[in-house]
Design a protein around this motif. Structure first.
Motif, PDB file in Angstrom:
ATOM      1  N   HIS A   1     -21.477 -15.889  10.968  1.00 29.46           N
ATOM      2  CA  HIS A   1     -22.444 -14.850  11.327  1.00 29.46           C
ATOM      3  C   HIS A   1     -22.505 -13.780  10.237  1.00 29.46           C
ATOM      4  O   HIS A   1     -21.573 -13.630   9.443  1.00 29.46           O
ATOM      5  CB  HIS A   1     -22.056 -14.206  12.661  1.00 29.46           C
ATOM      6  N   GLY A   2     -23.581 -13.004  10.241  1.00 27.27           N
ATOM      7  CA  GLY A   2     -23.712 -11.897   9.299  1.00 27.27           C
ATOM      8  C   GLY A   2     -22.764 -10.757   9.642  1.00 27.27           C
ATOM      9  O   GLY A   2     -22.163 -10.728  10.720  1.00 27.27           O
ATOM     10  N   GLU A   3     -22.664  -9.823   8.713  1.00 31.04           N
ATOM     11  CA  GLU A   3     -21.799  -8.657   8.928  1.00 31.04           C
ATOM     12  C   GLU A   3     -22.194  -7.940  10.217  1.00 31.04           C
ATOM     13  O   GLU A   3     -23.370  -7.725  10.475  1.00 31.04           O
ATOM     14  CB  GLU A   3     -21.935  -7.694   7.745  1.00 31.04           C
ATOM     15  N   ALA A   4     -21.176  -7.573  11.007  1.00 28.85           N
ATOM     16  CA  ALA A   4     -21.426  -6.914  12.295  1.00 28.85           C
ATOM     17  C   ALA A   4     -20.683  -5.588  12.351  1.00 28.85           C
ATOM     18  O   ALA A   4     -19.624  -5.424  11.737  1.00 28.85           O
ATOM     19  CB  ALA A   4     -20.965  -7.818  13.441  1.00 28.85           C
ATOM     20  N   GLY A   5     -21.252  -4.652  13.090  1.00 29.93           N
ATOM     21  CA  GLY A   5     -20.610  -3.361  13.295  1.00 29.93           C
ATOM     22  C   GLY A   5     -19.510  -3.465  14.337  1.00 29.93           C
ATOM     23  O   GLY A   5     -19.332  -4.503  14.984  1.00 29.93           O
ATOM     24  N   TYR A   6     -18.770  -2.379  14.488  1.00 26.45           N
ATOM     25  CA  TYR A   6     -17.646  -2.382  15.425  1.00 26.45           C
ATOM     26  C   TYR A   6     -17.882  -1.509  16.649  1.00 26.45           C
ATOM     27  O   TYR A   6     -17.039  -1.426  17.512  1.00 26.45           O
ATOM     28  CB  TYR A   6     -16.362  -1.934  14.707  1.00 26.45           C
TER      29      TYR A   6
END
Length: 156
Positions: free
Chosen positions: A8-13
């Protein structure tokens, strides 16, 4: 069969749970970059298997803009980050056989993807996957080999 394993693409937290993490703008951009790059060589995916986690679903939404609708796409609980790699790999191959798929895209997570590579290509150490990174496994009968592994940084 060509098996494209994609993280998956970069994800926030900022989310209530790991399952609900969303793609960042960078994650969307890098996924678009990889999708454009893939579309140069891949005309379509026969089968797409996606994790139920939101960031994987959003990655598929971005990728799907660049390809025709696959013959079949499924959301599988067996593709979550803590899933059992042998089961995930076996299930991927079983669905590919069931749907007679030549080009299969799997969108999932680390560490699962690295371990799936080790299951599908015996004797290889589990590789790391950058966000939006893709590894192509070329499979002939029972044998698989890694054709390439790319990240948004290696294709831009």
């Amino acid at each position: 069969m060509k098996l494209y394993l994609m993280r998956h693409g970069e994800a926030g937290y900022h989310a209530h749970s790991d399952r609900e993490r969303v793609l960042t703008e960078i994650g969307r951009y890098q996924t678009e970059l990889m999708s454009n790059w893939l579309a140069r060589d891949v005309t379509e995916f026969d089968l797409v298997l996606v994790s139920p986690y939101l960031r994987a679903q959003q990655t598929w939404q971005e990728v799907s803009k660049h390809f025709p609708e696959p013959r079949k796409w499924l959301v599988l609980d067996e593709l979550i980050p803590s899933a059992e790699p042998t089961l995930a790999a076996d299930l991927t191959l079983a669905y590919a056989e069931q749907y007679k798929a030549d080009n299969v895209l799997v969108i999932a997570h680390m560490p699962l993807l690295g371990y799936m590579v080790s299951e599908l290509v015996p004797g290889i150490e589990p590789p790391l996957f950058a966000t939006s990174g893709v590894t192509l496994i070329d499979r002939h009968g029972e044998r698989g080999s890694i054709s390439w592994q790319h990240t948004p940084h290696t294709v831009s």
